[in-house]
Design a protein around this motif. Structure first.
Motif, short mmCIF file in Angstrom:
data_model
loop_
_atom_site.label_atom_id
_atom_site.label_comp_id
_atom_site.label_asym_id
_atom_site.label_seq_id
_atom_site.Cartn_x
_atom_site.Cartn_y
_atom_site.Cartn_z
N PRO A 224 0.83 -1.21 0.00
CA PRO A 224 0.00 0.00 0.00
C PRO A 224 0.87 1.25 0.00
O PRO A 224 2.03 1.22 0.40
CB PRO A 224 -0.80 -0.12 1.30
N ILE A 225 0.29 2.37 -0.42
CA ILE A 225 1.04 3.63 -0.46
C ILE A 225 1.54 3.98 0.93
O ILE A 225 2.68 4.42 1.10
CB ILE A 225 0.15 4.76 -1.02
N ILE A 226 0.69 3.82 1.94
CA ILE A 226 1.10 3.98 3.34
C ILE A 226 0.85 2.65 4.04
O ILE A 226 -0.27 2.16 4.08
CB ILE A 226 0.31 5.11 4.03
N ASN A 227 1.91 2.07 4.58
CA ASN A 227 1.85 0.72 5.14
C ASN A 227 1.87 0.80 6.67
O ASN A 227 2.89 1.17 7.26
CB ASN A 227 3.04 -0.09 4.63
N PRO A 228 0.76 0.45 7.34
CA PRO A 228 0.74 0.54 8.81
C PRO A 228 1.75 -0.38 9.48
O PRO A 228 2.26 -0.05 10.56
CB PRO A 228 -0.70 0.14 9.16
N LEU A 229 2.09 -1.52 8.86
CA LEU A 229 3.09 -2.42 9.44
C LEU A 229 4.46 -1.76 9.41
O LEU A 229 5.22 -1.82 10.38
CB LEU A 229 3.10 -3.74 8.69
N GLU A 230 4.78 -1.11 8.30
CA GLU A 230 6.06 -0.40 8.22
C GLU A 230 6.12 0.75 9.21
O GLU A 230 7.16 0.98 9.85
CB GLU A 230 6.27 0.11 6.79
N LEU A 231 5.01 1.45 9.38
CA LEU A 231 4.97 2.56 10.33
C LEU A 231 5.24 2.10 11.75
O LEU A 231 6.02 2.72 12.49
CB LEU A 231 3.61 3.27 10.27
N ILE A 232 4.60 1.01 12.17
CA ILE A 232 4.77 0.55 13.56
C ILE A 232 6.16 -0.03 13.76
O ILE A 232 6.76 0.11 14.85
CB ILE A 232 3.66 -0.45 13.95
N ILE A 233 6.72 -0.68 12.74
CA ILE A 233 8.08 -1.24 12.86
C ILE A 233 9.10 -0.11 12.98
O ILE A 233 10.02 -0.17 13.83
CB ILE A 233 8.39 -2.14 11.65
N LYS A 234 8.96 0.92 12.18
CA LYS A 234 9.89 2.04 12.27
C LYS A 234 9.75 2.78 13.59
O LYS A 234 10.74 3.31 14.13
CB LYS A 234 9.70 2.98 11.08
#
Length: 387
Positions: A224-234
């Motif tokens: 996805p354009i904005i990935n919630p999994l990537e956000l929480i990992i970062k």
């Protein structure tokens, strides 16, 4: 126009077209005023599943019309489909246990390792000598005590922290502590919303516990354009938590590493197999290969992952019931095993040098390797060694 809005995940749009009247599970990423968006969800007959502490988002179920209407609010930045992910473990085809010798003499003492998995069975090798299960949270069925109706989480917990109570099998970091979040069901499937919630819980716990590492032994085929999994990992990494992810089991083709293994800041671990000694080692055919679609070199390293012996689980056991485990051990393969071994390696390195940051640890892991003579998109920096 309906279904055209750029705030809507492209994959979600397809489900909206097919499910005009049915509610769809989504994750709403919010810029501001979360309470206002929650109120709009509820007034649209939506059902909120999770609220998140460490990213501004909620997961819920909404009709396509309600999803489209919510994107009109400036407080909403993006709406992502609640995807299902897969664990990175398979049954082995032949019996060949692998022992890894820890020459440092360290045991991971006082280091906590988070796992987002299928749960953990109260196996004698995890609880009888010393209770290594420091925390258990069930996001699937709501039980408050450890169990594992699939076996994957127990297997990885053994790779990390088994303590030789019933036989000579020992984890890499037997004195470490397991913080288990059950976000995957008996079939080995898990929703993105539950995984994000699991990481969210572990981040919040890290400030007042010894939790320093999170292990992610799964993959989501999402972009996805904005990935919630990537956000929480970062977010986790920004709070000094080391994140280790599996490269996945979709090899040997290129571009076969999915999320979270395709995130640059995580330590992405591919799988290797050996028939006797290091000279015989090679990257496992199933191990995910890079590069990633955004041209990041992955995996970072590889680790043993084929035909590994670890702890089995009574998958019929539930808390409060009697248990009848047929065999205490089993043999499996997959890059999730490699990720668990490297997470345990990180624990013993943190025991030795507690001040290591996630960036430092990634450098340490990459330097602790030997080349297998394969290309960087297969082996990364090479095979992690303990010598």
């Amino acid at each position: 126009m309906f279904f055209i809005n750029r705030k809507i995940d492209a994959h979600l749009k397809q489900f909206m077209k097919l499910n005009i009247k049915n509610k769809i599970p989504v994750i709403i990423l919010i810029k501001s005023n979360t309470n206002k968006i929650k109120s709009k969800v509820l007034s649209s007959n939506g059902k909120i599943k999770w609220e998140y502490e460490n990213i501004s988002a909620i997961s819920c179920e909404l009709s396509p019309m309600s999803i489209d209407a919510l994107t009109e609010y400036p407080e909403v930045s993006f709406i992502c489909y609640d995807y299902k992910g897969n664990l990175c473990l398979t049954n082995a085809h032949k019996i060949m246990g692998t022992n890894i010798i820890n020459v440092y003499g360290l045991t991971g003492k006082n280091i906590g390792i988070g796992l987002i998995d299928t749960g953990v069975y109260p196996h004698p090798d995890l609880i009888n000598k010393r209770n290594t299960i420091a925390y258990f949270k069930d996001l699937i069925n709501g039980f408050d005590k450890p169990y594992d109706d699939n076996g994957h989480g127990t297997f990885l917990s053994g790779c990390i922290a088994a303590n030789k109570y019933t036989t000579n099998i020992e984890g890499i970091a037997p004195d470490s502590s397991i913080y288990m979040i059950k976000a995957f069901d008996t079939t080995g499937k898990g929703f993105l919303s539950d995984v994000v919630k699991g990481i969210d819980i572990l981040i919040s716990m890290s400030s007042n516990t010894n939790l320093r590492i999170i292990t992610l032994p799964f993959e989501f085929d999402i972009s996805p354009i904005i990935n919630p999994l990537e956000l929480i990992i970062k977010t986790a990494i920004s709070k000094n938590i080391i994140v280790v992810a599996a490269a996945g089991n979709n090899g040997p083709q290129s571009f076969s590493i999915n999320c979270p293994g395709n995130i640059e800041e995580v330590i992405t671990v591919g799988g290797a197999e050996c028939s006797g000694n290091i000279k015989s080692c090679k990257v496992a055919s199933y191990s995910g290969r890079g590069p990633t679609t955004n041209k990041i070199t992955k995996p970072d390293v590889v680790m043993l992952s084929s035909n590994i012996t670890s702890l089995s689980s009574d998958t019929t056991y539930l808390p409060g019931k009697s248990s009848h485990i047929a065999s205490f051990y089993t043999i499996k393969s997959g890059t999730s095993i490699a990720a668990a071994f490297v997470a345990a390696y990180c624990a013993i390195m943190l025991e030795k040098t507690p001040t290591l940051t996630p960036k430092d640890m990634k450098s340490v892991v990459c330097l602790s390797t030997i080349s297998l003579g394969e290309n960087k998109y297969s082996q990364g920096k090479g095979l992690v060694t303990f010598t």
